[in-house]
Design a protein around this motif. Structure first.
Motif, PDB file in Angstrom:
ATOM      1  N   GLY A 177       0.652  -0.990  -0.334  1.00 28.07           N
ATOM      2  CA  GLY A 177       0.017   0.014  -0.202  1.00 28.07           C
ATOM      3  C   GLY A 177       0.610   1.009  -0.008  1.00 28.07           C
ATOM      4  O   GLY A 177       0.263   2.385   0.163  1.00 28.07           O
ATOM      5  N   ASP A 178       2.198   1.280  -0.668  1.00 29.57           N
ATOM      6  CA  ASP A 178       2.563   2.341  -0.306  1.00 29.57           C
ATOM      7  C   ASP A 178       4.142   2.463  -1.229  1.00 29.57           C
ATOM      8  O   ASP A 178       3.991   1.273  -2.465  1.00 29.57           O
ATOM      9  N   VAL A 179       4.850   3.704  -1.675  1.00 30.00           N
ATOM     10  CA  VAL A 179       5.266   3.386  -2.645  1.00 30.00           C
ATOM     11  C   VAL A 179       6.707   2.921  -2.503  1.00 30.00           C
ATOM     12  O   VAL A 179       7.170   3.471  -1.329  1.00 30.00           O
ATOM     13  N   ASP A 180       7.179   2.193  -2.970  1.00 33.48           N
ATOM     14  CA  ASP A 180       8.664   1.208  -3.215  1.00 33.48           C
ATOM     15  C   ASP A 180       9.963   1.623  -2.578  1.00 33.48           C
ATOM     16  O   ASP A 180      10.178   2.699  -3.754  1.00 33.48           O
ATOM     17  N   THR A 181      10.409   2.284  -1.797  1.00 36.21           N
ATOM     18  CA  THR A 181      11.603   2.912  -1.436  1.00 36.21           C
ATOM     19  C   THR A 181      12.407   2.671  -0.781  1.00 36.21           C
ATOM     20  O   THR A 181      12.378   1.834   0.549  1.00 36.21           O
TER      21      THR A 181
END
Length: 337
Positions: free
Chosen positions: A119-123
């Motif tokens: 549920g997030d942007v891969d960082t």
């Protein structure tokens, strides 16, 4: 921060009348614009595309209503929230139950380096990026490029990724039911419209609306957590309230854009108390005006955040690939004999 969260919680009570009003002023104009776009196909396609811009804005607003429903914030009852959310999911091409589960995981682990990936942007951290081989480094660079992130990415996510419960295969039948049920409803609505206006007209109208809304939606989600002074930590250093408040931006937008984006720019408040209805967020911010300057981000500043792609654990900030090259490797730890 806990005291602020407790005070913000007093704004959680939704209004059925206000929710119904917000729903109607979002969906009725979308239908009207869709019909106008159909009419303008016989005049000039440039006019059709021009009308796609506000139509995409209303579709984006419906997605954000779905978002509030997922938090149980739009109506008082869970059934009302869930059924409105499911119906909106048909229009936004997002399986509601599946999306809600992933989004809840995002909220529970915002800013937690140990809980990335759902549920997030891969960082990646600077150290993690340096540990990759050349091929995986190239893959990460491509993934974080604007063309992929805001062009190819939204198309993949809404047209393909959400058609299957990828990533939730082992969680039983519910992810499948959410994805397949939404697919069946989308197919039914699309079939009706195709029979009404024809396949070429349907694609000429619906594709630009959906692609534009999807790209803007991904941009909003991106900029709400990907900025220089965001918050990431791990292990015992991570705590929910600091991560929620400092890991989310206050994206300052003009009034018209605030309306179309349903106040989602007040994202730090939303993460601190996620079940405040979007139409009460300005009221909540007015009650705690000192929060207005936390992670304040203008449109111009947000454009600079696109180049910030790696988390530097040494300085606790998001940095660009170029800046990461200037960061020295940590000194090796030598055993004393």
């Amino acid at each position: 921060m806990k005291a602020a969260a407790r005070q913000l919680a007093t704004f959680r009570r939704p209004s059925a009348a206000r929710g119904t009003f917000e729903l109607l002023v979002s969906i009725v104009p979308l239908i009207a614009l869709w019909v106008l776009m159909w009419i303008t196909l016989d005049i000039h396609y440039a006019l059709t595309l021009l009308l796609a811009v506000p139509a995409a804005g209303f579709l984006l607003r419906l997605f954000l209503i779905q978002h509030d429903c997922g938090h149980g914030a739009f109506f008082k009852g869970r059934n009302a929230n869930d059924w409105v959310g499911r119906c909106m999911g048909v229009l936004t091409l997002s399986p509601y139950n599946l999306w809600r589960r992933g989004h809840a995981t995002h909220h529970a682990g915002t800013g937690n380096l140990d809980r990335r990936g759902i549920g997030d942007v891969d960082t990646l951290t600077v150290a993690e990026f340096r540990a990759l081989n050349s091929l995986n480094r190239l893959g990460y660079r491509l993934y974080r490029s604007p063309l992929v992130m805001f062009g190819i990415g939204p198309t993949w996510l809404f047209f393909l990724r959400y058609r299957l419960p990828l990533g939730h295969m082992r969680e039983g039948w519910r992810p499948w039911a959410s994805a397949m049920g939404t697919n069946a409803a989308i197919a039914s609505v699309a079939t009706f419209l195709i029979l009404l206006v024809g396949l070429p007209a349907f694609l000429s109208i619906q594709l630009p609306i959906t692609l534009l809304a999807a790209s803007v939606g991904v941009w909003l989600f991106y900029v709400q957590h990907q900025f220089e002074d965001t918050h990431w930590s791990k292990g015992e250093d991570w705590a929910f309230h600091p991560a929620a408040l400092h890991g989310s931006s206050h994206y300052v937008l003009p009034g018209v854009l605030r309306w179309f984006t349903a106040n989602i720019g007040m994202h730090h408040l939303h993460h601190l108390c996620s079940n405040i209805p979007f139409y009460r967020l300005p009221e909540a911010l007015a009650a705690r005006p000192e929060l207005a300057e936390i992670n304040r981000l203008t449109i111009r500043e947000s454009l600079q955040s696109v180049k910030l792609v790696l988390w530097d654990e040494g300085t606790s900030r998001l940095v660009s690939f170029r800046a990461a090259r200037q960061i020295p490797d940590p000194a090796p730890v030598l055993d004393h004999i």
